[in-house]
Design a protein around this motif. Structure first.
Motif, short mmCIF file in Angstrom:
data_model
loop_
_atom_site.label_atom_id
_atom_site.label_comp_id
_atom_site.label_asym_id
_atom_site.label_seq_id
_atom_site.Cartn_x
_atom_site.Cartn_y
_atom_site.Cartn_z
N ASP A 1 5.39 -30.64 -17.79
CA ASP A 1 6.04 -29.80 -16.79
C ASP A 1 6.51 -30.63 -15.60
O ASP A 1 7.60 -30.43 -15.08
CB ASP A 1 5.07 -28.71 -16.32
CG ASP A 1 5.70 -27.79 -15.30
OD1 ASP A 1 6.43 -26.87 -15.71
OD2 ASP A 1 5.50 -28.01 -14.08
N LEU A 2 5.67 -31.60 -15.24
CA LEU A 2 6.06 -32.49 -14.14
C LEU A 2 7.33 -33.26 -14.51
O LEU A 2 8.25 -33.40 -13.71
CB LEU A 2 4.92 -33.47 -13.85
CG LEU A 2 5.22 -34.60 -12.87
CD1 LEU A 2 5.48 -34.06 -11.47
CD2 LEU A 2 4.08 -35.62 -12.82
N HIS B 1 10.39 -30.68 -14.73
CA HIS B 1 10.83 -29.94 -13.54
C HIS B 1 10.45 -30.56 -12.21
O HIS B 1 10.87 -30.08 -11.17
CB HIS B 1 10.25 -28.52 -13.58
CG HIS B 1 10.53 -27.80 -14.84
ND1 HIS B 1 11.76 -27.23 -15.10
CD2 HIS B 1 9.76 -27.56 -15.94
CE1 HIS B 1 11.73 -26.67 -16.31
NE2 HIS B 1 10.53 -26.85 -16.83
N GLY B 2 9.60 -31.55 -12.24
CA GLY B 2 9.12 -32.11 -10.98
C GLY B 2 7.97 -31.28 -10.45
O GLY B 2 7.42 -30.42 -11.14
N LEU B 3 7.64 -31.56 -9.23
CA LEU B 3 6.52 -30.87 -8.59
C LEU B 3 7.08 -29.77 -7.70
O LEU B 3 6.45 -28.75 -7.47
CB LEU B 3 5.76 -31.89 -7.73
CG LEU B 3 4.25 -31.81 -7.63
CD1 LEU B 3 3.61 -31.68 -9.00
CD2 LEU B 3 3.74 -33.08 -6.92
N ALA B 4 8.28 -30.01 -7.21
CA ALA B 4 8.92 -29.05 -6.31
C ALA B 4 9.31 -27.80 -7.07
O ALA B 4 9.48 -27.82 -8.28
CB ALA B 4 10.16 -29.69 -5.70
N LEU B 5 9.47 -26.72 -6.34
CA LEU B 5 9.93 -25.49 -6.95
C LEU B 5 11.34 -25.72 -7.48
O LEU B 5 12.14 -26.38 -6.84
CB LEU B 5 9.95 -24.38 -5.89
CG LEU B 5 8.94 -23.25 -6.05
CD1 LEU B 5 7.74 -23.64 -6.87
CD2 LEU B 5 8.53 -22.74 -4.69
#
Lengths: 219, 219
Positions: A204-205, A208-212
């Motif tokens: 998931d990181l 999509h990254g950590l940000a919303l």
DNA sequence: CAACAATATGACAACTGATTCACCTTTCCG
DNA sequence: CGGAAAGGTGAATCAGTTGTCATATTGTTG
């Protein structure tokens, strides 16, 4: 004892420089292999410093002196061991990610495979990490070799447009660090989180990254 | 030598159990501090095993026996040292991220601060990592303490909607692993990539992931 | 099968380095 | 000032290790 150690100080000693003398018969080869395996087990359990040559030879079922027929000393067998183990992990991981669709999937498979491997070969972690303080070059060699392969794959993926452009060298070190710590914590210390969940979290990181999602833009 | 070591085996010894006897005068406190500092330097340079008590006391400018007035042995001073150093990094990092807007920014600042700290205090890495093989609990304690604080911050950020929902525990270990390796490679081994670029690379990972923007969906 | 090379043995010499201890010095305080 | 507690000393002890070596065994080859 001030020198950075090196029995055979030949600068570019590429591979198995096998110290005193490489075995010349099948028996010798077998004995050498037994000692190497025993060293892996012993270092893995007791650690490099607590392990004595005695412990290794006892585990191998040979006399003390036999050790020195094949290895110049404790440090050299460690060097040999790390080289061996490095080849093995890399081979294992490479085999686990052949034929996957894209880099993101390869990362998922690779991480899971690494966790699994570490769980099945706990000595790898200990031998490797401890080697760092016996002779840093052994350790660097391992990670630099590992990193080179990794970098090549990321570069490929960038070219194919599978991942964002970015400093892949830095990424490689970040990724290796992640795997390392996740492995230590969740494969060696405590198996309280299923590998699937770990992989999903990291995936998931990556996706999509950590940000919303879409909330942040590149500043 | 089979036991997992522990001079004072009181189970829940929370903090400074200061072995033989805590100093009772200012002079004693000063000497103890000098020895602790000398141990940090000596372990940092020579490593735990190569460093002898002799080296430490020589560096501190005291006699061998004085060491044992304040510490039960080599292992205990290491324990004390890791505890001390842990407090210091955490305090430093905490101070560096007060008042930042959101978690993503805090990650950026935190990573840069960590790299900087490691560069200025290279002993931290060596002492800490080597402690792992002397007594694993020292090491676990350090990372678990570190992780607890980190987790709290991620949980806050999740609540505030600053980061995506996800398994924050796993993330914490992944993040600590990243910092660790990036620090080793780029702050200790070779400063060939500016900290700014490292931070930018990781920040991009946090803000967008590794995948091309919006290309991949959660499977 | 004789003779030689490769292996294997294990007691032990040489050394390293942590910890102890009997004794000396400094500091503190009534 | 006196003396007790705290701090400091470093030579001696002691446990454990590595690496050596003279000798014995095994395998190989002409």
């Amino acid at each position: 004892m001030t020198t950075t150690a090196n029995a055979k100080s030949v600068p570019g000693s590429t591979s198995s420089d096998a110290g005193p003398g490489a075995p010349k018969t099948a028996r010798g080869a077998r004995t050498r292999a037994r000692i190497l395996q025993a060293a892996e087990d012993t270092f893995g359990t007791l650690g490099y410093h607590r392990a004595g040559i005695t412990d290794i030879t006892r585990a191998a079922g040979v006399a003390q002196g036999t050790f020195y027929t094949y290895f110049a000393g404790k440090e050299e067998i460690l060097r040999e061991l790390v080289r061996d183990m490095g080849h093995q992990v890399r081979a294992y991981l490479a085999a686990e990610i052949v034929g996957v669709g894209d880099r993101l999937q390869a990362e998922e498979r690779g991480l899971r495979a690494f966790l699994q491997y570490l769980f099945e070969h706990p000595s790898l972690y200990r031998v490797l990490q401890e080697a760092q303080f016996v002779d840093e070059s052994i350790y660097r060699e391992y990670y630099e070799a590992f990193g080179r392969g990794y970098l090549r794959m990321l570069a490929d993926a960038t070219r194919k447009g599978e991942i964002r452009a970015g400093n892949n060298e830095v990424r490689v070190w970040a990724l290796m660090g992640m795997s390392n710590f996740l492995g230590l914590r969740y494969a060696l210390w405590e198996r309280d989180v299923p590998f699937d969940e770990i992989v999903a979290t990291i995936s998931d990181l990556f996706r999509h990254g950590l940000a919303l999602d879409g909330k942040e833009k590149t500043q």
